[in-house]
Design a protein around this motif. Structure first.
Motif, PDB file in Angstrom:
ATOM      1  N   ASP A 105       0.805  -1.216   0.000  1.00 16.29           N
ATOM      2  CA  ASP A 105       0.000   0.000   0.000  1.00 16.29           C
ATOM      3  C   ASP A 105       0.844   1.275   0.000  1.00 16.29           C
ATOM      4  O   ASP A 105       0.484   2.266   0.626  1.00 16.29           O
ATOM      5  CB  ASP A 105      -0.929  -0.021   1.239  1.00 16.29           C
ATOM      6  N   GLY A 106       1.948   1.224  -0.709  1.00 15.20           N
ATOM      7  CA  GLY A 106       2.775   2.418  -0.869  1.00 15.20           C
ATOM      8  C   GLY A 106       3.439   2.911   0.402  1.00 15.20           C
ATOM      9  O   GLY A 106       3.910   4.042   0.464  1.00 15.20           O
ATOM     10  N   GLN A 107       3.493   2.059   1.431  1.00 22.29           N
ATOM     11  CA  GLN A 107       4.002   2.540   2.720  1.00 22.29           C
ATOM     12  C   GLN A 107       5.506   2.760   2.738  1.00 22.29           C
ATOM     13  O   GLN A 107       6.031   3.413   3.629  1.00 22.29           O
ATOM     14  CB  GLN A 107       3.601   1.599   3.863  1.00 22.29           C
ATOM     15  N   SER A 108       6.208   2.198   1.762  1.00 23.55           N
ATOM     16  CA  SER A 108       7.641   2.460   1.659  1.00 23.55           C
ATOM     17  C   SER A 108       8.034   2.456   0.193  1.00 23.55           C
ATOM     18  O   SER A 108       7.545   1.643  -0.584  1.00 23.55           O
ATOM     19  CB  SER A 108       8.432   1.380   2.400  1.00 23.55           C
ATOM     20  N   ASN A 109       8.882   3.406  -0.203  1.00 22.05           N
ATOM     21  CA  ASN A 109       9.400   3.315  -1.564  1.00 22.05           C
ATOM     22  C   ASN A 109      10.921   3.208  -1.553  1.00 22.05           C
ATOM     23  O   ASN A 109      11.588   3.430  -2.542  1.00 22.05           O
ATOM     24  CB  ASN A 109       8.935   4.492  -2.435  1.00 22.05           C
ATOM     25  N   GLU A 110      11.411   2.808  -0.388  1.00 21.82           N
ATOM     26  CA  GLU A 110      12.851   2.739  -0.168  1.00 21.82           C
ATOM     27  C   GLU A 110      13.542   1.818  -1.171  1.00 21.82           C
ATOM     28  O   GLU A 110      14.574   2.141  -1.732  1.00 21.82           O
ATOM     29  CB  GLU A 110      13.076   2.212   1.257  1.00 21.82           C
ATOM     30  N   LYS A 111      12.958   0.632  -1.373  1.00 17.86           N
ATOM     31  CA  LYS A 111      13.621  -0.356  -2.210  1.00 17.86           C
ATOM     32  C   LYS A 111      12.772  -0.756  -3.417  1.00 17.86           C
ATOM     33  O   LYS A 111      12.823  -1.892  -3.873  1.00 17.86           O
ATOM     34  CB  LYS A 111      13.940  -1.599  -1.374  1.00 17.86           C
ATOM     35  N   LEU A 112      11.979   0.184  -3.921  1.00 20.87           N
ATOM     36  CA  LEU A 112      11.142  -0.137  -5.082  1.00 20.87           C
ATOM     37  C   LEU A 112      11.982  -0.613  -6.256  1.00 20.87           C
ATOM     38  O   LEU A 112      11.525  -1.409  -7.074  1.00 20.87           O
ATOM     39  CB  LEU A 112      10.308   1.081  -5.500  1.00 20.87           C
ATOM     40  N   ALA A 113      13.223  -0.133  -6.322  1.00 17.26           N
ATOM     41  CA  ALA A 113      14.099  -0.530  -7.425  1.00 17.26           C
ATOM     42  C   ALA A 113      14.355  -2.034  -7.413  1.00 17.26           C
ATOM     43  O   ALA A 113      14.630  -2.638  -8.447  1.00 17.26           O
ATOM     44  CB  ALA A 113      15.423   0.226  -7.348  1.00 17.26           C
ATOM     45  N   GLU A 114      14.239  -2.643  -6.223  1.00 16.30           N
ATOM     46  CA  GLU A 114      14.478  -4.091  -6.112  1.00 16.30           C
ATOM     47  C   GLU A 114      13.273  -4.931  -6.517  1.00 16.30           C
ATOM     48  O   GLU A 114      13.377  -6.148  -6.630  1.00 16.30           O
ATOM     49  CB  GLU A 114      14.810  -4.446  -4.654  1.00 16.30           C
ATOM     50  N   SER A 115      12.138  -4.290  -6.693  1.00 12.97           N
ATOM     51  CA  SER A 115      10.915  -5.056  -6.953  1.00 12.97           C
ATOM     52  C   SER A 115      10.936  -5.685  -8.339  1.00 12.97           C
ATOM     53  O   SER A 115      11.530  -5.158  -9.274  1.00 12.97           O
ATOM     54  CB  SER A 115       9.694  -4.150  -6.812  1.00 12.97           C
ATOM     55  N   ASP A 116      10.278  -6.837  -8.450  1.00 15.78           N
ATOM     56  CA  ASP A 116      10.089  -7.460  -9.754  1.00 15.78           C
ATOM     57  C   ASP A 116       8.875  -6.873 -10.459  1.00 15.78           C
ATOM     58  O   ASP A 116       8.809  -6.818 -11.685  1.00 15.78           O
ATOM     59  CB  ASP A 116       9.889  -8.979  -9.592  1.00 15.78           C
ATOM     60  N   VAL A 117       7.897  -6.479  -9.655  1.00 15.29           N
ATOM     61  CA  VAL A 117       6.684  -5.880 -10.211  1.00 15.29           C
ATOM     62  C   VAL A 117       6.081  -4.967  -9.150  1.00 15.29           C
ATOM     63  O   VAL A 117       6.266  -5.198  -7.946  1.00 15.29           O
ATOM     64  CB  VAL A 117       5.679  -6.993 -10.644  1.00 15.29           C
ATOM     65  N   ILE A 118       5.424  -3.899  -9.599  1.00 10.32           N
ATOM     66  CA  ILE A 118       4.715  -3.010  -8.679  1.00 10.32           C
ATOM     67  C   ILE A 118       3.251  -2.976  -9.113  1.00 10.32           C
ATOM     68  O   ILE A 118       2.934  -2.516 -10.209  1.00 10.32           O
ATOM     69  CB  ILE A 118       5.302  -1.577  -8.697  1.00 10.32           C
ATOM     70  N   LEU A 119       2.390  -3.518  -8.264  1.00  8.48           N
ATOM     71  CA  LEU A 119       0.961  -3.536  -8.596  1.00  8.48           C
ATOM     72  C   LEU A 119       0.346  -2.188  -8.260  1.00  8.48           C
ATOM     73  O   LEU A 119       0.606  -1.632  -7.187  1.00  8.48           O
ATOM     74  CB  LEU A 119       0.247  -4.639  -7.803  1.00  8.48           C
TER      75      LEU A 119
END
Lengths: 276, 276
Positions: free
Chosen positions: A140-154
């Motif tokens: 729920d968007g509570q952190s964007n610290e490591k979004l770069a590590e994500s495989d997908v962002i829903l």
């Protein structure tokens, strides 16, 4: 006319029984007109325990007046021999598959007990646990610290199914799935949330019918503007418009299970899984 | 000597492929000395798509110099016929099980496409989603509003595996699992957290070795008192003492997967599942 009488189905395993259940569910789902009573019997690894199974199978047969179905993943042939004393219709996974596989591979199977034994040390398992923690930290968007590590962002409006889908992607596939809500402020600005712009290629949208969304939201906040059907319709329209304009693929979640949604997303983004 | 050369395994399904994968994993786990390259091919529901599968199977056979293994859950016999043109070792779920089941049940299967089709409307599915939301709302003691509704409340020191286990219990079994941390203040008072006392019969403990706990905590907070081995040892000792005194059953999570832990907890508390 298909019969509506009940027949017991026993899932018998020397391990967790999850494989037997998964297999059994997929088979029974092919017969929606039959009524099954499902009984889970995991950790059947001694003669005593299997004799107890035999007793229960006999009782079910007597009370239902039809022989039960037994889906089993037992590997110990002495235990299997005891089980076979029951009068049942047997669907034995290892019987049907392990022997032919041994012949094909030219090697003996370990006949290890259960699917998950020892899995906790595997790299695949560790990746799955890490992915669950990632999904929780980026829910729920509570952190964007490591979004770069994500495989997908829903992405999607509130209560469109993002959280359970991201958890399923993590738990089943070890996929790091963050999720980020699209909120009325985004629609007013008619722009993606600023945090997401740089990750546009990782975004995948969920959408839902206004009727279903309103129903789900009413459970959480009855009689609210948030849950009102016209508000839901407006949010969904705006979200779909935004996703189309930004070239974000999206999927309708209304009548799909999280398993189906996850498999479709995984298939489309073709995340390459390594290891395991 | 077992061969260490690689052999491709294709999971081919007209649905999500999850059944084929689960089945396949449990079979391949029996052959730890073999090296498999796993390829997932879900949603194979047209002649074009299955021809693409055949092509990929042939390429794998040519490059690995051994025929691939195909685990399939296809139901459309025309598509199966095309797939069979590939030279592979076939493990076909429906072939081996559906036909005998039809005979046993005296009725035809629906040959529906995939396990999860239509499941999203079922009561079982809704219960699972509700359980996931419950687990998230009652994670780490953050709410005790509806603890009375829980099927089980997992307790244990911080990072002993409570959160992923409660999510797995929810996702796989639809079990409402809350979780609640045991913290140093509880050990000083040598009492259960006050919120939990009235739910003692629902409590189930997780424990872990001090070495593993310290390792996990160091990843989160390196060089902290929280992660120090002696501190972990003291917390675990105190938690086990407390659980023993209160008569709370507990399970060692160190070398067990969340699947194993969940199945054992479920088995021991014998939660009766209804429906589905």
């Amino acid at each position: 006319m298909p019969t509506k009488s009940t027949r017991s189905v026993f899932f018998i395993s020397d391990g967790t029984g999850i494989t037997a259940e998964t297999l059994g569910h997929s088979l029974l789902a092919q017969f929606p007109d039959c009524h099954f009573k499902q009984v889970r019997m995991p950790f059947v690894d001694t003669a005593d325990k299997v004799r107890d199974c035999v007793r229960q199978i006999r009782e079910a047969a007597a009370s239902q007046n039809v022989r039960p179905i037994v889906v089993s993943t037992l590997v110990d042939q002495e235990i299997v021999a005891v089980l076979r004393q029951a009068d049942a219709f047997f669907l034995d996974l290892f019987d049907k598959y392990i022997a032919p596989l041994e012949a094909e591979l030219g090697t003996k199977s370990t006949h290890t007990v259960g699917r998950f034994h020892g899995i906790a040390e595997s790299e695949d398992y560790k990746a799955r646990i890490e992915a669950i923690n990632f999904a929780l930290a980026h829910d729920d968007g509570q952190s964007n610290e490591k979004l770069a590590e994500s495989d997908v962002i829903l992405v999607g409006v509130s209560r469109s199914g993002k959280t359970p889908t991201s958890l399923y992607l993590a738990m089943q596939f070890g996929v790091k799935a963050a999720n980020y809500p699209l909120i009325p402020e985004d629609f007013e600005r008619n722009k993606l949330p600023a945090d997401l712009v740089r990750y546009r290629t990782k975004l995948y949208g969920l959408t839902i019918t206004p009727e279903r969304l309103s129903e789900i939201r009413r459970e959480r906040r009855p009689n609210s503007r948030y849950a009102a059907l016209d508000n839901c319709r407006n949010e969904i329209d705006a979200a779909q418009k935004l996703m189309r304009r930004e070239g974000i693929p999206f999927i309708e979640s209304t009548s799909r299970s999280i398993e189906e949604i996850s498999a479709k997303i995984l298939h489309e983004i073709r995340i390459s899984r390594t290891g395991y």
